[in-house]
Structures are given as structure tokens and as C-alpha cells.
Design an enzyme around this catalytic site. Structure first.
Site, PDB file in Angstrom:
ATOM      1  N   TYR A  83      29.032   2.532 121.203  1.00 47.45           N
ATOM      2  CA  TYR A  83      29.882   3.529 121.490  1.00 47.45           C
ATOM      3  C   TYR A  83      30.639   3.506 122.894  1.00 47.45           C
ATOM      4  O   TYR A  83      29.855   3.397 123.728  1.00 47.45           O
ATOM      5  CB  TYR A  83      29.189   4.925 121.140  1.00 47.45           C
ATOM      6  CG  TYR A  83      29.917   6.173 121.373  1.00 47.45           C
ATOM      7  CD1 TYR A  83      30.874   6.480 120.815  1.00 47.45           C
ATOM      8  CD2 TYR A  83      29.664   6.974 122.673  1.00 47.45           C
ATOM      9  CE1 TYR A  83      31.684   7.657 120.679  1.00 47.45           C
ATOM     10  CE2 TYR A  83      30.468   8.237 122.591  1.00 47.45           C
ATOM     11  CZ  TYR A  83      31.491   8.712 121.695  1.00 47.45           C
ATOM     12  OH  TYR A  83      32.133   9.792 122.089  1.00 47.45           O
ATOM     13  N   ASP A 134      35.338  14.605 132.404  1.00 48.10           N
ATOM     14  CA  ASP A 134      35.839  14.579 131.013  1.00 48.10           C
ATOM     15  C   ASP A 134      36.742  15.755 130.733  1.00 48.10           C
ATOM     16  O   ASP A 134      36.422  16.584 129.976  1.00 48.10           O
ATOM     17  CB  ASP A 134      34.527  14.542 130.224  1.00 48.10           C
ATOM     18  CG  ASP A 134      34.733  14.172 128.890  1.00 48.10           C
ATOM     19  OD1 ASP A 134      35.712  13.799 128.319  1.00 48.10           O
ATOM     20  OD2 ASP A 134      33.874  14.385 127.954  1.00 48.10           O
ATOM     21  N   ASP A 170      35.773   6.770 121.421  1.00 46.16           N
ATOM     22  CA  ASP A 170      36.178   8.286 121.577  1.00 46.16           C
ATOM     23  C   ASP A 170      37.576   8.160 121.934  1.00 46.16           C
ATOM     24  O   ASP A 170      37.844   7.677 123.044  1.00 46.16           O
ATOM     25  CB  ASP A 170      35.183   8.890 122.642  1.00 46.16           C
ATOM     26  CG  ASP A 170      35.542  10.228 122.969  1.00 46.16           C
ATOM     27  OD1 ASP A 170      36.367  10.734 122.397  1.00 46.16           O
ATOM     28  OD2 ASP A 170      34.752  10.789 123.733  1.00 46.16           O
ATOM     29  N   ASP A 194      39.525  10.853 122.083  1.00 47.05           N
ATOM     30  CA  ASP A 194      39.617  12.319 122.667  1.00 47.05           C
ATOM     31  C   ASP A 194      40.814  12.922 121.409  1.00 47.05           C
ATOM     32  O   ASP A 194      40.460  12.922 120.347  1.00 47.05           O
ATOM     33  CB  ASP A 194      40.265  12.430 124.122  1.00 47.05           C
ATOM     34  CG  ASP A 194      39.543  12.041 125.073  1.00 47.05           C
ATOM     35  OD1 ASP A 194      38.017  12.254 124.564  1.00 47.05           O
ATOM     36  OD2 ASP A 194      39.707  11.846 126.166  1.00 47.05           O
ATOM     37  N   HIS A 211      36.773   8.154 116.926  1.00 42.68           N
ATOM     38  CA  HIS A 211      36.861   9.679 116.420  1.00 42.68           C
ATOM     39  C   HIS A 211      37.843  10.320 117.280  1.00 42.68           C
ATOM     40  O   HIS A 211      38.297  10.180 118.292  1.00 42.68           O
ATOM     41  CB  HIS A 211      35.204  10.071 116.789  1.00 42.68           C
ATOM     42  CG  HIS A 211      34.796  10.457 118.053  1.00 42.68           C
ATOM     43  ND1 HIS A 211      35.303  11.333 119.074  1.00 42.68           N
ATOM     44  CD2 HIS A 211      33.690   9.798 118.479  1.00 42.68           C
ATOM     45  CE1 HIS A 211      34.740  11.358 120.109  1.00 42.68           C
ATOM     46  NE2 HIS A 211      33.706  10.212 119.865  1.00 42.68           N
ATOM     47  N   GLU A 229      39.640  14.374 117.636  1.00 43.50           N
ATOM     48  CA  GLU A 229      39.129  15.843 117.754  1.00 43.50           C
ATOM     49  C   GLU A 229      40.071  16.830 117.446  1.00 43.50           C
ATOM     50  O   GLU A 229      41.298  16.399 118.273  1.00 43.50           O
ATOM     51  CB  GLU A 229      38.082  15.956 118.960  1.00 43.50           C
ATOM     52  CG  GLU A 229      38.830  15.901 120.370  1.00 43.50           C
ATOM     53  CD  GLU A 229      37.913  15.676 121.552  1.00 43.50           C
ATOM     54  OE1 GLU A 229      37.101  15.028 121.385  1.00 43.50           O
ATOM     55  OE2 GLU A 229      38.445  16.416 122.814  1.00 43.50           O
ATOM     56  N   CYS A 288      34.829  18.596 127.759  1.00 45.15           N
ATOM     57  CA  CYS A 288      33.446  18.154 127.004  1.00 45.15           C
ATOM     58  C   CYS A 288      33.133  19.114 126.079  1.00 45.15           C
ATOM     59  O   CYS A 288      33.207  20.324 126.099  1.00 45.15           O
ATOM     60  CB  CYS A 288      32.255  18.021 128.249  1.00 45.15           C
ATOM     61  SG  CYS A 288      30.726  17.900 127.277  1.00 45.15           S
ATOM     62  N   ARG A 344      36.506  14.638 114.433  1.00 50.05           N
ATOM     63  CA  ARG A 344      35.486  15.640 115.112  1.00 50.05           C
ATOM     64  C   ARG A 344      35.934  16.797 115.321  1.00 50.05           C
ATOM     65  O   ARG A 344      37.224  17.041 115.826  1.00 50.05           O
ATOM     66  CB  ARG A 344      35.265  15.113 116.516  1.00 50.05           C
ATOM     67  CG  ARG A 344      34.629  15.919 117.514  1.00 50.05           C
ATOM     68  CD  ARG A 344      34.391  15.343 118.775  1.00 50.05           C
ATOM     69  NE  ARG A 344      34.330  16.317 119.863  1.00 50.05           N
ATOM     70  CZ  ARG A 344      33.965  15.999 121.219  1.00 50.05           C
ATOM     71  NH1 ARG A 344      33.823  14.675 121.633  1.00 50.05           N
ATOM     72  NH2 ARG A 344      34.247  17.038 122.099  1.00 50.05           N
ATOM     73  N   GLU A 371      30.705  18.590 116.142  1.00 50.06           N
ATOM     74  CA  GLU A 371      30.267  18.556 117.573  1.00 50.06           C
ATOM     75  C   GLU A 371      29.556  20.080 118.084  1.00 50.06           C
ATOM     76  O   GLU A 371      29.709  21.027 117.366  1.00 50.06           O
ATOM     77  CB  GLU A 371      31.590  18.543 118.554  1.00 50.06           C
ATOM     78  CG  GLU A 371      31.379  18.643 119.847  1.00 50.06           C
ATOM     79  CD  GLU A 371      30.742  17.627 120.535  1.00 50.06           C
ATOM     80  OE1 GLU A 371      29.477  17.095 120.053  1.00 50.06           O
ATOM     81  OE2 GLU A 371      31.021  17.111 121.382  1.00 50.06           O
ATOM     82  N   ASN A 381      25.645  14.591 117.341  1.00 50.97           N
ATOM     83  CA  ASN A 381      25.828  13.822 118.635  1.00 50.97           C
ATOM     84  C   ASN A 381      24.842  14.570 119.554  1.00 50.97           C
ATOM     85  O   ASN A 381      24.667  15.699 119.799  1.00 50.97           O
ATOM     86  CB  ASN A 381      27.275  14.525 119.400  1.00 50.97           C
ATOM     87  CG  ASN A 381      27.432  14.073 120.594  1.00 50.97           C
ATOM     88  OD1 ASN A 381      26.861  13.365 121.242  1.00 50.97           O
ATOM     89  ND2 ASN A 381      28.508  14.702 121.262  1.00 50.97           N
TER      90      ASN A 381
HETATM   91  C1  LIG Z   1      30.623  12.528 122.938  1.00 53.39           C
HETATM   92  C2  LIG Z   1      31.539  12.935 124.244  1.00 53.39           C
HETATM   93  O1  LIG Z   1      32.700  13.217 123.569  1.00 53.39           O
HETATM   94  C3  LIG Z   1      31.737  11.719 124.979  1.00 53.39           C
HETATM   95  O2  LIG Z   1      32.865  11.599 125.713  1.00 53.39           O
HETATM   96  O3  LIG Z   1      30.590  10.879 125.304  1.00 53.39           O
HETATM   97  C4  LIG Z   1      30.796  14.042 125.099  1.00 53.39           C
HETATM   98  C5  LIG Z   1      29.507  13.710 125.316  1.00 53.39           C
HETATM   99  C6  LIG Z   1      28.987  14.822 126.642  1.00 53.39           C
HETATM  100  O4  LIG Z   1      29.596  15.011 127.354  1.00 53.39           O
HETATM  101  O5  LIG Z   1      27.842  14.752 126.627  1.00 53.39           O
HETATM  102  C7  LIG Z   1      30.970  15.423 124.642  1.00 53.39           C
HETATM  103  O6  LIG Z   1      30.117  15.592 123.440  1.00 53.39           O
HETATM  104  O7  LIG Z   1      31.997  16.039 124.364  1.00 53.39           O
HETATM  105 MG   LIG Z   2      34.408  12.529 124.691  1.00 50.07          MG
END
Ligand SMILES: C[C@](O)(C(=O)O)[C@H](CC(=O)O)C(=O)O
Ligand SMILES: [Mg+2]
Length: 296
Positions: A44, A59, A86, A88, A113, A115, A123, A158, A188, A211
Site C-alpha cells: 500500500y 495528511d 491512496d 485521496d 481508493h 474517498e 486524516c 472509501r 473508514e 483499515n
Molecule cells: C489510510 C490513510 O488514509 C493513509 O493515508 O494511510 C490514513 C491512515 C492514518 O492516518 O492512520 C487514514 O486512515 O486516513
Molecule cells: Mg490517506
């Protein structure tokens, strides 16, 4: 080394062969190589990981498609494992999302994925997330599904709606996304095994991702219990990254405080271990052969 099957087909095969499929985060090419050698079947690239590790940013939707695609290329060049990326929110409207899908495919990704948060995303495990309407999310999925060249390229929807709207609304969104062409659902920040069970009952055969990120809203359930609750994929997005970071801080502090690194050598991968993961010796042999040829 690389197989005949497309990355998407390899991802689908891994999903079929492993129930549930564990998908581990690899923040860079070398991490991907280690995950592969250890025996994992899928890796991933975390959006948070790209932001934090490659750019030193939080993030919060500050990285671009190009930032992520660059890391995808580096990882797919180093490992044959199917890579879930990811993306986004897809970085824009329908045309941008279509471009993102094509760029990800070209870079060798197997799956993505996308979202339903607003572009100014957070996040998924932080409070006060804002989501777009169900209709807008459906449009995102349609744009993504329509853009893929390889029909096996795996598109996961997502939904971050659980936090604000609850389980039923989240399941309702998931259903709409599947109708629009999503191959899988990333539920999520749900926080009970029963939530995965509810998704799985409502969505039939469509694979669901759990997740299991540390220090978040979801307990660290075991693969087995998640499988029994109907999850087809278990994601560990930043687990290795968090461990690397802690080891790095310990080493930096120790060097500063003690004047040498003797006490922390045990935390380190040895030179030989590093070389083994990199196939260093094979490269060295090739180099020697090349020199011999030029000498003769
Ligand atoms: C999965 C996730 O989108 C990521 O970017 O790895 C994050 C993980 C995290 O911040 O722990 C998320 O769950 O938003
Ligand atoms: Mg993410």
C-alpha cells in the site's frame, strides 16, 4: 521477474487467494522490497505516508497527484507485489479523476481508493471531517471506473461518512458506489466488528477493507476476527513507518547524548541484511564481470 498478468489482475488474484488479504504500507521502494521478501502478497502507498515521509507535510490534502505518482513509480519499479494507492479525493473533478486513474495505471499501480471527503481533507481518524454529497461521490466513482484502461484495475470507494452520518448512511453510500462501478469498499474509521459484519451482510460479495491503523478510531483487531466479520482486506497503512520513525528518533537522540551509537546498534538492520534485501551481491558480481570483459 515481472509476471504476465496486469497489476490489477494480480491484485484480484491475491484477494482471491488470501482471506482476508493483508495489505501493508510501504513508504518507499526499499520498504516495498522488504515487505515482498518477508512474504506479503500486497502493498500500500499511503497518502499520509507520501505527505509525511516524502514531503514532511501533514495528511491534509496538500500533496498533488504528481507527488503521489512519483512514489508509485519508484515502488512499482522495485517490487512486483500489487500496489494499492491512496488517491485521496482524486484531485479534482471528473476529468482530473480520469487523469489520475490513467496516470496510476501507467505508473504500475494495481488498485486505488478514492474517498468522499471534501478536497480540504483530513486524516480519516481525526474529528470534524467534511464529506461531499452522495451524488458527488457517485460521480467520482463513475469517472474513475470509466477511465480505467485495464478492466482488472481495481477501484475502491472509501467512505468517511460513518463519523458524521452513522452506519446506515455509510452502507447506503457504499451501495451507491458499487452501483456506480466500485469494485470494493473501504469502510473508514468504523469502530466495532459488528460494523464490518453489517457492511458485509449488506454488500454481498463485494470485498470490504478494514483499515487497522494504529492510534486511530478502530481497535487493532486480528486478521482472523476481521475475516470472520466479513472483511476481505486488512490494511496496515503506516505500521512499519511508525516503527521506523521511533527507531530513528532513538538513534538520533542516542548519538547526540552518548557521543556514539553503540547502544542502539541492535535496533539497526545490519549491512548484510540490507544487502540481502537489495540483492547487492548479484549487482556486485555483474560489475566484476563487466570489468573483466573490459580488461580482456
Ligand atoms: C489510510 C490513510 O488514509 C493513509 O493515508 O494511510 C490514513 C491512515 C492514518 O492516518 O492512520 C487514514 O486512515 O486516513
Ligand atoms: Mg490517506
Amino acid at each position: 521477474m515481472s509476471s504476465q498478468q496486469s497489476p490489477g489482475a494480480r491484485f484480484r488474484k491475491a484477494l482471491k487467494d488470501n482471506q482476508p488479504l493483508q495489505i501493508v504500507g510501504a513508504v518507499n521502494a526499499y520498504a516495498a522490497m522488504m515487505a515482498e521478501k518477508v512474504g506479503h502478497q500486497a502493498i500500500y502507498l499511503s497518502g499520509g505516508g507520501v505527505a509525511n515521509a516524502s514531503y514532511g507535510l501533514p495528511d491534509l490534502g496538500m500533496t498533488t497527484m504528481n507527488d503521489v505518482v512519483e512514489d508509485v513509480r519508484r515502488i512499482t519499479a522495485a517490487s512486483d507485489l500489487p500496489l494499492l494507492v491512496d488517491i485521496d479525493t482524486g484531485w479534482g473533478g471528473a476529468f482530473n479523476i480520469a487523469r489520475t486513474i490513467r496516470e496510476m495505471e501507467r505508473a504500475g499501480a494495481a488498485a486505488v481508493h478514492i474517498e468522499d471527503q471534501v478536497a480540504q481533507k483530513r486524516c480519516g481518524h481525526r474529528p470534524n471531517k467534511e464529506i461531499v454529497s452522495k451524488e458527488e461521490m457517485v460521480d467520482r466513482i463513475k469517472a474513475a471506473a470509466d477511465a480505467r484502461v485495464d478492466k482488472d484495475f481495481f477501484i475502491m470507494a472509501r467512505t468517511d461518512s460513518f463519523q458524521k452520518e452513522g452506519l446506515e448512511a455509510a452502507i447506503d453510500r457504499a451501495k451507491a458506489c458499487i452501483e456506480a462501478g466500485a469494485d470494493g469498499i473501504f469502510a473508514e474509521a468504523v469502530n466495532e466488528l459488528e460494523h464490518y459484519e453489517a457492511f458485509s451482510k449488506a454488500l454481498g460479495d463485494v470485498p470490504i477493507l478494514a483499515n487497522i491503523t494504529e492510534f486511530g478510531a478502530t481497535p487493532l483487531y486480528n486478521r482472523k476476527e476481521l475475516g470472520e466479520a466479513g472483511a476481505a482486506m486488512v490494511l496496515y497503512p503506516l505500521s512499519a513507518f511508525r516503527a521506523m520513525n521511533k527507531a530513528a528518533v532513538t538513534v538520533y537522540e542516542n548519538i547526540l547524548e552518548k557521543g556514539d551509537q553503540k547502544d542502539v546498534v541492535d535496533l539497526m538492520q545490519t549491512r548484510m541484511e540490507l544487502y540481502d534485501y537489495l540483492n547487492y551481491h548479484e549487482f556486485e558480481q555483474k560489475l566484476d564481470q563487466l570489468f573483466q570483459q573490459s580488461k580482456s
